[in-house]
Design an enzyme around this catalytic site. Sequence first.
Site, PDB file in Angstrom:
ATOM      1  N   TYR A  27       0.846  -1.205   0.000  1.00 58.62           N
ATOM      2  CA  TYR A  27       0.000   0.000   0.000  1.00 58.62           C
ATOM      3  C   TYR A  27       0.879   1.251   0.000  1.00 58.62           C
ATOM      4  CZ  TYR A  27      -2.745   3.766   2.087  1.00 58.62           C
ATOM      5  OH  TYR A  27      -3.303   4.981   2.358  1.00 58.62           O
ATOM      6  N   GLN A 130      -4.170  17.334   7.849  1.00 56.20           N
ATOM      7  CA  GLN A 130      -4.572  17.271   6.434  1.00 56.20           C
ATOM      8  C   GLN A 130      -6.046  16.912   6.335  1.00 56.20           C
ATOM      9  OE1 GLN A 130      -4.978  13.809   4.871  1.00 56.20           O
ATOM     10  NE2 GLN A 130      -6.021  14.859   3.186  1.00 56.20           N
ATOM     11  N   TYR A 132      -9.289  15.799   3.955  1.00 56.20           N
ATOM     12  CA  TYR A 132      -9.984  15.369   2.740  1.00 56.20           C
ATOM     13  C   TYR A 132     -11.409  15.859   2.883  1.00 56.20           C
ATOM     14  CZ  TYR A 132      -6.508  11.920   1.097  1.00 56.20           C
ATOM     15  OH  TYR A 132      -5.392  11.300   0.611  1.00 56.20           O
ATOM     16  N   THR A 158      -6.255  18.817   0.968  1.00 58.04           N
ATOM     17  CA  THR A 158      -5.880  18.050  -0.229  1.00 58.04           C
ATOM     18  C   THR A 158      -6.950  18.239  -1.295  1.00 58.04           C
ATOM     19  OG1 THR A 158      -4.648  16.458   1.083  1.00 58.04           O
ATOM     20  CG2 THR A 158      -5.348  15.724  -1.087  1.00 58.04           C
ATOM     21  N   ARG A 167      -5.671   0.955  -7.765  1.00 54.65           N
ATOM     22  CA  ARG A 167      -4.360   0.537  -7.256  1.00 54.65           C
ATOM     23  C   ARG A 167      -4.317  -0.991  -7.292  1.00 54.65           C
ATOM     24  NH1 ARG A 167      -1.414   3.698  -4.155  1.00 54.65           N
ATOM     25  NH2 ARG A 167      -1.278   2.053  -2.597  1.00 54.65           N
ATOM     26  N   LYS A 254      -2.902  21.399  -1.029  1.00 47.88           N
ATOM     27  CA  LYS A 254      -2.015  20.304  -1.452  1.00 47.88           C
ATOM     28  C   LYS A 254      -2.547  19.623  -2.709  1.00 47.88           C
ATOM     29  CE  LYS A 254      -0.099  15.944   0.291  1.00 47.88           C
ATOM     30  NZ  LYS A 254      -0.731  14.890  -0.482  1.00 47.88           N
ATOM     31  N   HIS A 278       0.475  13.447  -5.540  1.00 51.04           N
ATOM     32  CA  HIS A 278       0.059  12.388  -4.622  1.00 51.04           C
ATOM     33  C   HIS A 278       0.951  11.145  -4.777  1.00 51.04           C
ATOM     34  CE1 HIS A 278      -3.713  12.337  -2.097  1.00 51.04           C
ATOM     35  NE2 HIS A 278      -3.211  11.159  -1.799  1.00 51.04           N
TER      36      HIS A 278
HETATM   37  C1  LIG Z   1       0.847   5.226   1.314  1.00 53.69           C
HETATM   38  C2  LIG Z   1       0.486   6.648   1.015  1.00 53.69           C
HETATM   39  C3  LIG Z   1      -0.567   7.220   1.713  1.00 53.69           C
HETATM   40  C4  LIG Z   1      -0.898   8.550   1.479  1.00 53.69           C
HETATM   41  N1  LIG Z   1      -1.932   9.119   2.179  1.00 53.69           N
HETATM   42  C5  LIG Z   1      -2.247  10.416   1.963  1.00 53.69           C
HETATM   43  C6  LIG Z   1      -3.287  11.038   2.704  1.00 53.69           C
HETATM   44  O1  LIG Z   1      -3.923  10.420   3.553  1.00 53.69           O
HETATM   45  N2  LIG Z   1      -3.556  12.332   2.435  1.00 53.69           N
HETATM   46  C7  LIG Z   1      -2.873  13.047   1.489  1.00 53.69           C
HETATM   47  O2  LIG Z   1      -3.152  14.226   1.290  1.00 53.69           O
HETATM   48  N3  LIG Z   1      -1.860  12.487   0.800  1.00 53.69           N
HETATM   49  C8  LIG Z   1      -1.535  11.195   1.004  1.00 53.69           C
HETATM   50  N4  LIG Z   1      -0.504  10.625   0.307  1.00 53.69           N
HETATM   51  C9  LIG Z   1       0.326  11.459  -0.562  1.00 53.69           C
HETATM   52  C10 LIG Z   1       1.511  12.000   0.222  1.00 53.69           C
HETATM   53  O3  LIG Z   1       1.061  12.875   1.239  1.00 53.69           O
HETATM   54  C11 LIG Z   1       2.506  12.772  -0.669  1.00 53.69           C
HETATM   55  O4  LIG Z   1       1.809  13.702  -1.449  1.00 53.69           O
HETATM   56  C12 LIG Z   1       3.249  11.819  -1.550  1.00 53.69           C
HETATM   57  O5  LIG Z   1       3.956  10.887  -0.760  1.00 53.69           O
HETATM   58  C13 LIG Z   1       4.226  12.479  -2.506  1.00 53.69           C
HETATM   59  O6  LIG Z   1       5.028  13.425  -1.932  1.00 53.69           O
HETATM   60  P1  LIG Z   1       5.013  14.907  -2.522  1.00 53.69           P
HETATM   61  O7  LIG Z   1       3.651  15.458  -2.257  1.00 53.69           O
HETATM   62  O8  LIG Z   1       6.092  15.597  -1.780  1.00 53.69           O
HETATM   63  O9  LIG Z   1       5.286  14.772  -3.966  1.00 53.69           O
HETATM   64  C14 LIG Z   1      -0.164   9.305   0.523  1.00 53.69           C
HETATM   65  C15 LIG Z   1       0.899   8.713  -0.159  1.00 53.69           C
HETATM   66  C16 LIG Z   1       1.223   7.401   0.070  1.00 53.69           C
HETATM   67  C17 LIG Z   1       2.379   6.798  -0.691  1.00 53.69           C
END
Ligand SMILES: Cc1cc2nc3c(=O)[nH]c(=O)nc-3n(C[C@H](O)[C@H](O)[C@H](O)COP(=O)(O)O)c2cc1C
Length: 304
Positions: A27, A130, A132, A158, A167, A254, A278
Amino acid sequence: MNTRTITCIEDLRARARRKVPRAFFDYAEAGSYSQQTLRANRADLERIALRQRVLVDVSQRDLTTTIIGEKVSLPLALAPIGLCGMQHGDGEILACRAAQAAGIPFTLSTMSICSIEDVAKAVEKPFWFQLYVMRDRGFIRALIERADAAKCSALVLTVDLQVLGQRHCDIRNGMTVPPEIRLANLIDIATKPAWALSILKGKRKTFGNLAGHVRGMENVTSLAQWTASQFDPALSWKDVEWIRSLWPGKLILKGILDVDDAKTAAKTGAAALIVSNHAGSSMARRRRSRLCRKSPTRWAAKSR
Ligand SMILES: Cc1cc2nc3c(=O)[nH]c(=O)nc-3n(C[C@H](O)[C@H](O)[C@H](O)COP(=O)(O)O)c2cc1C
Protein backbone atom coordinates in the site's frame (compact mmCIF):
# COMPACT_ATOMS: atom_id res chain seq x y z
CA MET A 1 29.03 -4.50 10.21
CA ASN A 2 25.65 -5.97 11.05
CA THR A 3 23.76 -6.19 7.75
CA ARG A 4 20.65 -5.01 9.62
CA THR A 5 22.25 -1.71 10.69
CA ILE A 6 20.20 1.21 9.38
CA THR A 7 22.29 3.74 7.51
CA CYS A 8 19.85 5.18 4.99
CA ILE A 9 16.25 5.22 3.80
CA GLU A 10 16.86 2.18 1.59
CA ASP A 11 17.82 0.17 4.73
CA LEU A 12 14.56 1.29 6.37
CA ARG A 13 12.63 0.21 3.31
CA ALA A 14 14.28 -3.23 3.37
CA ARG A 15 13.47 -3.55 7.07
CA ALA A 16 9.84 -2.55 6.48
CA ARG A 17 9.59 -5.17 3.73
CA ARG A 18 10.75 -7.82 6.23
CA LYS A 19 8.61 -6.67 9.16
CA VAL A 20 5.34 -5.27 7.79
CA PRO A 21 2.64 -7.51 6.27
CA ARG A 22 2.73 -7.40 2.51
CA ALA A 23 -0.70 -5.75 2.08
CA PHE A 24 0.39 -2.68 4.10
CA PHE A 25 3.93 -2.59 2.70
CA ASP A 26 2.60 -2.66 -0.87
CA TYR A 27 0.00 0.00 0.00
CA ALA A 28 2.85 2.38 0.89
CA GLU A 29 5.20 1.21 -1.86
CA ALA A 30 3.06 1.05 -4.99
CA GLY A 31 1.47 3.63 -7.27
CA SER A 32 -1.81 3.52 -9.14
CA TYR A 33 -2.63 1.97 -12.53
CA SER A 34 0.60 1.01 -14.37
CA GLN A 35 2.65 3.14 -11.92
CA GLN A 36 3.78 5.40 -14.77
CA THR A 37 3.47 8.56 -12.64
CA LEU A 38 5.39 6.96 -9.77
CA ARG A 39 8.26 6.05 -12.14
CA ALA A 40 8.19 9.51 -13.73
CA ASN A 41 8.35 11.13 -10.27
CA ARG A 42 11.47 9.13 -9.37
CA ALA A 43 13.11 9.95 -12.70
CA ASP A 44 12.27 13.68 -12.32
CA LEU A 45 13.68 13.80 -8.79
CA GLU A 46 16.82 11.88 -9.78
CA ARG A 47 17.45 14.34 -12.60
CA ILE A 48 17.69 17.27 -10.14
CA ALA A 49 21.35 18.08 -9.62
CA LEU A 50 23.04 20.74 -7.53
CA ARG A 51 25.53 23.17 -8.97
CA GLN A 52 28.83 22.49 -7.20
CA ARG A 53 31.16 25.35 -6.30
CA VAL A 54 34.40 24.76 -4.40
CA LEU A 55 36.82 26.51 -2.03
CA VAL A 56 34.14 28.35 -0.11
CA ASP A 57 34.23 28.11 3.71
CA VAL A 58 31.41 25.67 4.52
CA SER A 59 32.30 25.07 8.16
CA GLN A 60 29.13 26.91 9.29
CA ARG A 61 26.39 25.18 7.33
CA ASP A 62 22.84 26.08 8.21
CA LEU A 63 19.68 24.67 6.66
CA THR A 64 17.26 26.37 9.05
CA THR A 65 14.50 28.32 7.39
CA THR A 66 10.81 29.08 7.88
CA ILE A 67 7.77 27.39 6.35
CA ILE A 68 4.54 29.38 6.72
CA GLY A 69 6.27 31.38 9.44
CA GLU A 70 7.30 28.30 11.46
CA LYS A 71 11.00 27.93 12.13
CA VAL A 72 12.25 24.59 10.77
CA SER A 73 15.66 22.92 10.88
CA LEU A 74 15.58 22.12 7.16
CA PRO A 75 13.12 22.79 4.31
CA LEU A 76 11.20 19.57 4.67
CA ALA A 77 7.90 18.40 6.19
CA LEU A 78 6.42 14.94 6.71
CA ALA A 79 3.56 14.47 4.23
CA PRO A 80 0.20 13.06 5.36
CA ILE A 81 0.15 9.27 5.05
CA GLY A 82 -3.13 7.42 5.42
CA LEU A 83 -3.04 4.23 7.52
CA CYS A 84 0.41 5.12 8.89
CA GLY A 85 -0.61 3.47 12.16
CA MET A 86 -0.93 0.19 10.28
CA GLN A 87 2.76 0.20 9.32
CA HIS A 88 3.48 0.13 13.07
CA GLY A 89 1.22 0.53 16.10
CA ASP A 90 0.74 4.23 16.98
CA GLY A 91 2.70 5.06 13.80
CA GLU A 92 1.36 8.60 13.58
CA ILE A 93 2.42 9.44 17.15
CA LEU A 94 5.90 8.00 16.57
CA ALA A 95 6.30 9.82 13.25
CA CYS A 96 5.11 13.10 14.77
CA ARG A 97 7.55 12.77 17.68
CA ALA A 98 10.39 11.98 15.25
CA ALA A 99 9.51 15.00 13.08
CA GLN A 100 9.36 17.30 16.10
CA ALA A 101 12.69 15.97 17.41
CA ALA A 102 14.18 16.70 13.97
CA GLY A 103 12.63 20.18 13.95
CA ILE A 104 10.32 19.74 10.96
CA PRO A 105 6.51 19.84 10.61
CA PHE A 106 4.43 16.66 10.75
CA THR A 107 1.14 16.36 8.86
CA LEU A 108 -1.56 14.08 10.24
CA SER A 109 -3.81 12.52 7.57
CA THR A 110 -7.61 12.53 7.79
CA MET A 111 -7.24 8.77 7.16
CA SER A 112 -4.86 8.20 10.07
CA ILE A 113 -5.23 5.42 12.63
CA CYS A 114 -4.40 7.61 15.66
CA SER A 115 -6.90 10.45 15.93
CA ILE A 116 -6.14 14.18 16.03
CA GLU A 117 -6.72 14.08 19.79
CA ASP A 118 -4.49 11.01 20.32
CA VAL A 119 -1.57 12.72 18.59
CA ALA A 120 -2.17 16.09 20.28
CA LYS A 121 -2.08 14.40 23.69
CA ALA A 122 1.13 12.49 22.90
CA VAL A 123 3.33 15.25 21.46
CA GLU A 124 4.64 18.56 22.72
CA LYS A 125 4.29 20.93 19.80
CA PRO A 126 1.54 21.73 17.29
CA PHE A 127 1.35 19.69 14.09
CA TRP A 128 -0.45 20.15 10.79
CA PHE A 129 -3.74 18.44 9.97
CA GLN A 130 -4.57 17.27 6.43
CA LEU A 131 -8.19 17.44 5.37
CA TYR A 132 -9.98 15.37 2.74
CA VAL A 133 -13.31 17.01 1.96
CA MET A 134 -16.12 14.48 2.25
CA ARG A 135 -19.67 14.85 0.98
CA ASP A 136 -20.83 15.00 4.60
CA ARG A 137 -20.01 18.68 5.18
CA GLY A 138 -21.24 18.50 8.80
CA PHE A 139 -18.50 15.93 9.47
CA ILE A 140 -15.94 18.19 7.75
CA ARG A 141 -16.98 21.18 9.85
CA ALA A 142 -16.58 19.03 12.99
CA LEU A 143 -13.14 17.80 11.86
CA ILE A 144 -11.99 21.38 11.30
CA GLU A 145 -13.22 22.31 14.77
CA ARG A 146 -11.39 19.31 16.25
CA ALA A 147 -8.14 20.30 14.49
CA ASP A 148 -8.57 23.82 15.86
CA ALA A 149 -9.27 22.55 19.39
CA ALA A 150 -6.14 20.36 19.15
CA LYS A 151 -4.18 23.54 18.27
CA CYS A 152 -3.02 22.28 14.87
CA SER A 153 -0.87 25.04 13.38
CA ALA A 154 -1.98 24.56 9.76
CA LEU A 155 -4.77 22.92 7.80
CA VAL A 156 -3.49 21.10 4.70
CA LEU A 157 -6.40 20.84 2.32
CA THR A 158 -5.88 18.05 -0.23
CA VAL A 159 -7.51 19.07 -3.50
CA ASP A 160 -6.44 16.23 -5.81
CA LEU A 161 -8.44 13.23 -4.64
CA GLN A 162 -12.03 13.67 -5.75
CA VAL A 163 -11.87 10.36 -7.59
CA LEU A 164 -9.93 7.36 -6.27
CA GLY A 165 -7.45 5.81 -8.69
CA GLN A 166 -7.14 2.09 -9.29
CA ARG A 167 -4.36 0.54 -7.26
CA HIS A 168 -3.63 -2.92 -8.59
CA CYS A 169 -1.50 -4.07 -5.63
CA ASP A 170 -4.28 -3.21 -3.20
CA ILE A 171 -6.81 -5.17 -5.25
CA ARG A 172 -4.48 -8.19 -5.35
CA ASN A 173 -3.81 -7.95 -1.59
CA GLY A 174 -7.45 -7.60 -0.58
CA MET A 175 -6.94 -3.96 0.51
CA THR A 176 -10.30 -3.23 -1.02
CA VAL A 177 -13.63 -1.85 0.13
CA PRO A 178 -14.76 -3.84 2.02
CA PRO A 179 -11.36 -5.29 3.03
CA GLU A 180 -10.97 -9.00 2.23
CA ILE A 181 -9.58 -11.25 4.92
CA ARG A 182 -7.64 -13.90 3.00
CA LEU A 183 -5.81 -16.96 4.24
CA ALA A 184 -2.61 -15.70 2.58
CA ASN A 185 -2.84 -12.42 4.58
CA LEU A 186 -3.37 -14.30 7.83
CA ILE A 187 -0.36 -16.54 7.16
CA ASP A 188 1.71 -13.47 6.26
CA ILE A 189 0.68 -11.74 9.52
CA ALA A 190 1.60 -14.87 11.48
CA THR A 191 5.18 -14.47 10.19
CA LYS A 192 5.34 -10.83 11.42
CA PRO A 193 4.92 -11.17 15.22
CA ALA A 194 6.69 -7.90 16.12
CA TRP A 195 4.32 -5.99 13.82
CA ALA A 196 1.26 -7.82 15.23
CA LEU A 197 2.35 -7.02 18.79
CA SER A 198 2.89 -3.34 17.99
CA ILE A 199 -0.60 -3.13 16.45
CA LEU A 200 -2.15 -4.95 19.42
CA LYS A 201 -0.45 -2.54 21.81
CA GLY A 202 -1.38 0.50 19.68
CA LYS A 203 -4.22 2.81 20.72
CA ARG A 204 -6.45 2.01 17.74
CA LYS A 205 -7.07 -0.50 14.98
CA THR A 206 -9.26 1.59 12.73
CA PHE A 207 -9.56 5.14 11.33
CA GLY A 208 -9.24 7.21 14.51
CA ASN A 209 -10.63 10.46 13.10
CA LEU A 210 -13.76 8.72 11.86
CA ALA A 211 -14.62 6.00 14.39
CA GLY A 212 -17.13 7.27 16.93
CA HIS A 213 -17.73 10.41 14.86
CA VAL A 214 -19.75 8.89 12.02
CA ARG A 215 -22.99 7.38 13.29
CA GLY A 216 -23.19 3.59 13.00
CA MET A 217 -19.69 3.27 11.55
CA GLU A 218 -17.35 1.66 14.01
CA ASN A 219 -15.44 -1.14 12.34
CA VAL A 220 -12.88 -1.00 9.51
CA THR A 221 -15.30 -2.43 6.94
CA SER A 222 -18.14 0.03 7.50
CA LEU A 223 -15.74 2.96 7.82
CA ALA A 224 -13.90 2.01 4.62
CA GLN A 225 -17.27 1.74 2.83
CA TRP A 226 -18.42 5.08 4.19
CA THR A 227 -15.15 6.76 3.20
CA ALA A 228 -15.14 5.37 -0.34
CA SER A 229 -18.64 6.79 -0.87
CA GLN A 230 -17.66 10.14 0.62
CA PHE A 231 -14.96 11.48 -1.73
CA ASP A 232 -16.70 14.35 -3.42
CA PRO A 233 -16.25 14.80 -7.18
CA ALA A 234 -18.14 18.12 -6.95
CA LEU A 235 -15.41 19.76 -4.83
CA SER A 236 -14.68 23.25 -6.17
CA TRP A 237 -13.03 26.58 -5.35
CA LYS A 238 -16.27 27.55 -3.56
CA ASP A 239 -15.56 24.80 -1.01
CA VAL A 240 -12.07 26.21 -0.49
CA GLU A 241 -13.71 29.55 0.35
CA TRP A 242 -16.07 27.80 2.78
CA ILE A 243 -13.19 25.98 4.49
CA ARG A 244 -11.19 29.21 4.61
CA SER A 245 -14.13 30.82 6.45
CA LEU A 246 -14.22 28.00 9.04
CA TRP A 247 -10.49 27.59 9.67
CA PRO A 248 -8.96 30.41 11.69
CA GLY A 249 -5.32 29.40 11.09
CA LYS A 250 -3.00 28.97 8.13
CA LEU A 251 -4.33 27.09 5.13
CA ILE A 252 -2.12 25.06 2.77
CA LEU A 253 -3.47 23.69 -0.52
CA LYS A 254 -2.02 20.30 -1.45
CA GLY A 255 -2.05 18.80 -4.92
CA ILE A 256 -1.72 21.85 -7.15
CA LEU A 257 0.00 21.02 -10.47
CA ASP A 258 -1.01 23.72 -12.94
CA VAL A 259 0.23 27.29 -13.12
CA ASP A 260 -3.30 28.66 -13.61
CA ASP A 261 -4.55 26.73 -10.58
CA ALA A 262 -1.60 28.05 -8.56
CA LYS A 263 -2.63 31.61 -9.49
CA THR A 264 -6.23 30.96 -8.43
CA ALA A 265 -5.02 29.27 -5.24
CA ALA A 266 -2.87 32.27 -4.33
CA LYS A 267 -6.03 34.43 -4.35
CA THR A 268 -7.80 32.21 -1.79
CA GLY A 269 -5.58 33.47 1.03
CA ALA A 270 -3.68 30.16 1.25
CA ALA A 271 -0.40 30.50 3.12
CA ALA A 272 1.34 27.95 0.87
CA LEU A 273 0.79 25.48 -1.94
CA ILE A 274 2.13 21.94 -2.12
CA VAL A 275 3.08 21.00 -5.66
CA SER A 276 2.33 17.30 -5.64
CA ASN A 277 0.76 14.54 -7.68
CA HIS A 278 0.06 12.39 -4.62
CA ALA A 279 3.17 10.26 -5.36
CA GLY A 280 1.37 8.81 -8.36
CA SER A 281 -0.53 6.80 -5.79
CA SER A 282 -4.00 7.94 -6.67
CA MET A 283 -4.54 8.92 -10.29
CA ALA A 284 -2.69 8.08 -13.47
CA ARG A 285 -0.21 10.15 -15.48
CA ARG A 286 0.02 13.51 -13.86
CA ARG A 287 3.26 15.42 -14.07
CA ARG A 288 4.37 18.31 -11.97
CA SER A 289 7.58 19.25 -13.74
CA ARG A 290 6.30 22.47 -15.26
CA LEU A 291 5.21 24.08 -11.99
CA CYS A 292 8.32 22.77 -10.19
CA ARG A 293 10.61 24.39 -12.74
CA LYS A 294 8.94 27.70 -12.03
CA SER A 295 9.52 27.49 -8.31
CA PRO A 296 12.97 27.09 -6.69
CA THR A 297 11.54 24.63 -4.20
CA ARG A 298 8.41 22.53 -4.35
CA TRP A 299 6.91 24.77 -1.71
CA ALA A 300 5.55 27.72 -3.61
CA ALA A 301 5.04 29.78 -0.47
CA LYS A 302 3.47 33.21 -0.39
CA SER A 303 3.38 35.45 2.63
CA ARG A 304 -0.06 36.27 3.90
C1 LIG B 1 0.85 5.23 1.31
C2 LIG B 1 0.49 6.65 1.02
C3 LIG B 1 -0.57 7.22 1.71
C4 LIG B 1 -0.90 8.55 1.48
N1 LIG B 1 -1.93 9.12 2.18
C5 LIG B 1 -2.25 10.42 1.96
C6 LIG B 1 -3.29 11.04 2.70
O1 LIG B 1 -3.92 10.42 3.55
N2 LIG B 1 -3.56 12.33 2.44
C7 LIG B 1 -2.87 13.05 1.49
O2 LIG B 1 -3.15 14.23 1.29
N3 LIG B 1 -1.86 12.49 0.80
C8 LIG B 1 -1.53 11.20 1.00
N4 LIG B 1 -0.50 10.63 0.31
C9 LIG B 1 0.33 11.46 -0.56
C10 LIG B 1 1.51 12.00 0.22
O3 LIG B 1 1.06 12.87 1.24
C11 LIG B 1 2.51 12.77 -0.67
O4 LIG B 1 1.81 13.70 -1.45
C12 LIG B 1 3.25 11.82 -1.55
O5 LIG B 1 3.96 10.89 -0.76
C13 LIG B 1 4.23 12.48 -2.51
O6 LIG B 1 5.03 13.43 -1.93
P1 LIG B 1 5.01 14.91 -2.52
O7 LIG B 1 3.65 15.46 -2.26
O8 LIG B 1 6.09 15.60 -1.78
O9 LIG B 1 5.29 14.77 -3.97
C14 LIG B 1 -0.16 9.30 0.52
C15 LIG B 1 0.90 8.71 -0.16
C16 LIG B 1 1.22 7.40 0.07
C17 LIG B 1 2.38 6.80 -0.69
